[in-house]
Scaffold this motif. Sequence first.
Motif, PDB file in Angstrom:
ATOM      1  N   ALA A  23       0.837  -1.206   0.000  1.00 37.60           N
ATOM      2  CA  ALA A  23       0.000   0.000   0.000  1.00 37.60           C
ATOM      3  C   ALA A  23       0.873   1.258   0.000  1.00 37.60           C
ATOM      4  CB  ALA A  23      -0.910   0.003   1.217  1.00 37.60           C
ATOM      5  N   ASN A  24       0.493   2.203  -0.825  1.00 36.41           N
ATOM      6  CA  ASN A  24       1.147   3.498  -0.873  1.00 36.41           C
ATOM      7  C   ASN A  24       0.060   4.551  -0.709  1.00 36.41           C
ATOM      8  OD1 ASN A  24       2.431   5.912  -1.497  1.00 36.41           O
ATOM      9  ND2 ASN A  24       3.771   4.942  -3.013  1.00 36.41           N
ATOM     10  N   TYR A  25      -0.107   4.991   0.529  1.00 42.96           N
ATOM     11  CA  TYR A  25      -1.202   5.909   0.832  1.00 42.96           C
ATOM     12  C   TYR A  25      -0.980   7.290   0.233  1.00 42.96           C
ATOM     13  CZ  TYR A  25      -2.580   2.178   3.921  1.00 42.96           C
ATOM     14  OH  TYR A  25      -2.956   0.961   4.415  1.00 42.96           O
ATOM     15  N   TRP A  26       0.255   7.648  -0.066  1.00 44.14           N
ATOM     16  CA  TRP A  26       0.518   8.935  -0.702  1.00 44.14           C
ATOM     17  C   TRP A  26      -0.056   8.971  -2.110  1.00 44.14           C
ATOM     18  CZ3 TRP A  26       1.689  13.290   1.512  1.00 44.14           C
ATOM     19  CH2 TRP A  26       2.314  13.276   2.755  1.00 44.14           C
ATOM     20  N   ILE A  27       0.212   7.922  -2.857  1.00 40.13           N
ATOM     21  CA  ILE A  27      -0.309   7.855  -4.224  1.00 40.13           C
ATOM     22  C   ILE A  27      -1.834   7.830  -4.208  1.00 40.13           C
ATOM     23  CG2 ILE A  27      -0.523   6.382  -6.267  1.00 40.13           C
ATOM     24  CD1 ILE A  27       2.420   5.703  -5.970  1.00 40.13           C
ATOM     25  N   LEU A  28      -2.404   6.976  -3.362  1.00 45.42           N
ATOM     26  CA  LEU A  28      -3.867   6.887  -3.297  1.00 45.42           C
ATOM     27  C   LEU A  28      -4.493   8.196  -2.821  1.00 45.42           C
ATOM     28  CD1 LEU A  28      -4.597   3.317  -1.907  1.00 45.42           C
ATOM     29  CD2 LEU A  28      -5.120   4.231  -4.163  1.00 45.42           C
ATOM     30  N   GLY A  29      -3.888   8.826  -1.839  1.00 45.82           N
ATOM     31  CA  GLY A  29      -4.434  10.071  -1.297  1.00 45.82           C
ATOM     32  C   GLY A  29      -4.376  11.215  -2.296  1.00 45.82           C
ATOM     33  N   ILE A  30      -3.244  11.367  -2.958  1.00 44.75           N
ATOM     34  CA  ILE A  30      -3.104  12.437  -3.955  1.00 44.75           C
ATOM     35  C   ILE A  30      -4.037  12.180  -5.137  1.00 44.75           C
ATOM     36  CG2 ILE A  30      -1.517  13.477  -5.624  1.00 44.75           C
ATOM     37  CD1 ILE A  30       0.700  13.069  -3.464  1.00 44.75           C
ATOM     38  N   ALA A  31      -4.111  10.920  -5.572  1.00 42.79           N
ATOM     39  CA  ALA A  31      -5.019  10.580  -6.678  1.00 42.79           C
ATOM     40  C   ALA A  31      -6.478  10.825  -6.275  1.00 42.79           C
ATOM     41  CB  ALA A  31      -4.818   9.128  -7.101  1.00 42.79           C
ATOM     42  N   LEU A  32      -6.817  10.522  -5.028  1.00 43.56           N
ATOM     43  CA  LEU A  32      -8.185  10.780  -4.558  1.00 43.56           C
ATOM     44  C   LEU A  32      -8.486  12.273  -4.524  1.00 43.56           C
ATOM     45  CD1 LEU A  32     -10.876   9.768  -3.430  1.00 43.56           C
ATOM     46  CD2 LEU A  32      -9.838   9.834  -1.149  1.00 43.56           C
ATOM     47  N   LEU A  33      -7.535  13.060  -4.069  1.00 42.58           N
ATOM     48  CA  LEU A  33      -7.719  14.517  -4.042  1.00 42.58           C
ATOM     49  C   LEU A  33      -7.916  15.066  -5.458  1.00 42.58           C
ATOM     50  CD1 LEU A  33      -7.748  17.111  -2.318  1.00 42.58           C
ATOM     51  CD2 LEU A  33      -5.286  17.251  -2.711  1.00 42.58           C
ATOM     52  N   ILE A  34      -7.104  14.608  -6.379  1.00 43.13           N
ATOM     53  CA  ILE A  34      -7.248  15.034  -7.779  1.00 43.13           C
ATOM     54  C   ILE A  34      -8.611  14.605  -8.318  1.00 43.13           C
ATOM     55  CG2 ILE A  34      -6.388  14.644 -10.134  1.00 43.13           C
ATOM     56  CD1 ILE A  34      -3.557  14.478  -8.868  1.00 43.13           C
ATOM     57  N   THR A  35      -9.022  13.387  -8.007  1.00 43.31           N
ATOM     58  CA  THR A  35     -10.322  12.882  -8.460  1.00 43.31           C
ATOM     59  C   THR A  35     -11.459  13.730  -7.922  1.00 43.31           C
ATOM     60  OG1 THR A  35      -9.459  10.636  -8.637  1.00 43.31           O
ATOM     61  CG2 THR A  35     -11.847  10.869  -8.456  1.00 43.31           C
ATOM     62  N   LEU A  36     -11.400  14.090  -6.650  1.00 40.18           N
ATOM     63  CA  LEU A  36     -12.449  14.917  -6.054  1.00 40.18           C
ATOM     64  C   LEU A  36     -12.499  16.302  -6.700  1.00 40.18           C
ATOM     65  CD1 LEU A  36     -12.061  13.958  -2.286  1.00 40.18           C
ATOM     66  CD2 LEU A  36     -13.881  13.251  -3.868  1.00 40.18           C
ATOM     67  N   ILE A  37     -11.340  16.897  -6.919  1.00 45.90           N
ATOM     68  CA  ILE A  37     -11.294  18.224  -7.547  1.00 45.90           C
ATOM     69  C   ILE A  37     -11.852  18.162  -8.962  1.00 45.90           C
ATOM     70  CG2 ILE A  37      -9.718  19.994  -8.448  1.00 45.90           C
ATOM     71  CD1 ILE A  37      -7.947  19.422  -5.952  1.00 45.90           C
ATOM     72  N   ILE A  38     -11.456  17.149  -9.725  1.00 42.92           N
ATOM     73  CA  ILE A  38     -11.939  17.002 -11.099  1.00 42.92           C
ATOM     74  C   ILE A  38     -13.441  16.732 -11.121  1.00 42.92           C
ATOM     75  CG2 ILE A  38     -11.796  15.545 -13.169  1.00 42.92           C
ATOM     76  CD1 ILE A  38      -9.496  17.558 -12.802  1.00 42.92           C
ATOM     77  N   SER A  39     -13.926  15.965 -10.157  1.00 37.71           N
ATOM     78  CA  SER A  39     -15.364  15.683 -10.099  1.00 37.71           C
ATOM     79  C   SER A  39     -16.173  16.947  -9.851  1.00 37.71           C
ATOM     80  CB  SER A  39     -15.658  14.647  -9.013  1.00 37.71           C
ATOM     81  OG  SER A  39     -15.045  13.425  -9.321  1.00 37.71           O
ATOM     82  N   VAL A  40     -15.673  17.822  -9.012  1.00 35.73           N
ATOM     83  CA  VAL A  40     -16.359  19.093  -8.766  1.00 35.73           C
ATOM     84  C   VAL A  40     -16.268  19.987 -10.006  1.00 35.73           C
ATOM     85  CG1 VAL A  40     -16.269  21.216  -7.401  1.00 35.73           C
ATOM     86  CG2 VAL A  40     -16.101  19.008  -6.262  1.00 35.73           C
ATOM     87  N   LEU A  41     -15.080  20.057 -10.598  1.00 34.58           N
ATOM     88  CA  LEU A  41     -14.899  20.888 -11.790  1.00 34.58           C
ATOM     89  C   LEU A  41     -15.734  20.397 -12.974  1.00 34.58           C
ATOM     90  CD1 LEU A  41     -11.066  21.665 -11.767  1.00 34.58           C
ATOM     91  CD2 LEU A  41     -12.962  23.224 -11.270  1.00 34.58           C
ATOM     92  N   ASP A  42     -16.037  19.117 -12.990  1.00 33.42           N
ATOM     93  CA  ASP A  42     -16.825  18.553 -14.071  1.00 33.42           C
ATOM     94  C   ASP A  42     -18.216  19.193 -14.148  1.00 33.42           C
ATOM     95  OD1 ASP A  42     -17.360  16.833 -16.204  1.00 33.42           O
ATOM     96  OD2 ASP A  42     -18.244  15.328 -14.877  1.00 33.42           O
ATOM     97  N   TYR A  43     -18.727  19.632 -13.023  1.00 33.40           N
ATOM     98  CA  TYR A  43     -20.021  20.308 -13.019  1.00 33.40           C
ATOM     99  C   TYR A  43     -19.878  21.813 -13.225  1.00 33.40           C
ATOM    100  CZ  TYR A  43     -21.913  15.936 -11.366  1.00 33.40           C
ATOM    101  OH  TYR A  43     -22.278  14.620 -11.278  1.00 33.40           O
ATOM    102  N   ILE A  44     -18.749  22.360 -12.851  1.00 34.43           N
ATOM    103  CA  ILE A  44     -18.562  23.806 -12.917  1.00 34.43           C
ATOM    104  C   ILE A  44     -18.149  24.268 -14.314  1.00 34.43           C
ATOM    105  CG2 ILE A  44     -17.139  25.702 -12.037  1.00 34.43           C
ATOM    106  CD1 ILE A  44     -17.069  24.225  -9.355  1.00 34.43           C
TER     107      ILE A  44
END
Length: 168
Positions: free
Chosen positions: A46-67
């Motif tokens: 497990a590499n929580y840094w990769i998963l955490g950063i990827a999750l943060l990017i995913t959340l930001i992109i998901s919000v931007l997808d509506y904006i």
Amino acid sequence: MDLIILILAFLCIIGGLLGSFLPVLPGPSISWVGLALLYFTKAVPANYWILGIALLITLIISVLDYIIPAKGTKKFGGSSYGIWGTNIGLVIGIFAPVPFGFLIGPFVGALVGELIYDYKDHNRALKAAAGSFVGFLASSFIKFVICVMYFGLFVWIVWQYKSELFST
């Protein structure tokens, strides 16, 4: 068991790539699930840094997808009718038996929405529909780039641990 998880993770990554253009599927989110599944194998630590950063990017992109499409419509003089038309056009465009319906749908939906809002001003409606289309394309492109990055990350991780993953 690792091989089954690896196959599911790969299918999620591919589904995410498709979802970057198809509005029904949340592309970056599905790709992130594919990355997360990869870390459920016994071979990949497990590499929580990769998963955490990827999750943060995913959340930001998901919000931007509506904006982004809404901002594109507003920037070109559209109303909330055009934004709603864009979203409805996206859904109808997917199921329409027209080639590239998912691209044509948002434009036509925004145009119809703007014409419902003000049926006399065709130029403004056309301009707002173009803005909605540009916003949709920009949003899809950003999602596609993120999904391709997740695919590259997936391939890199599998390559690093290929001997452990395919040893059984």
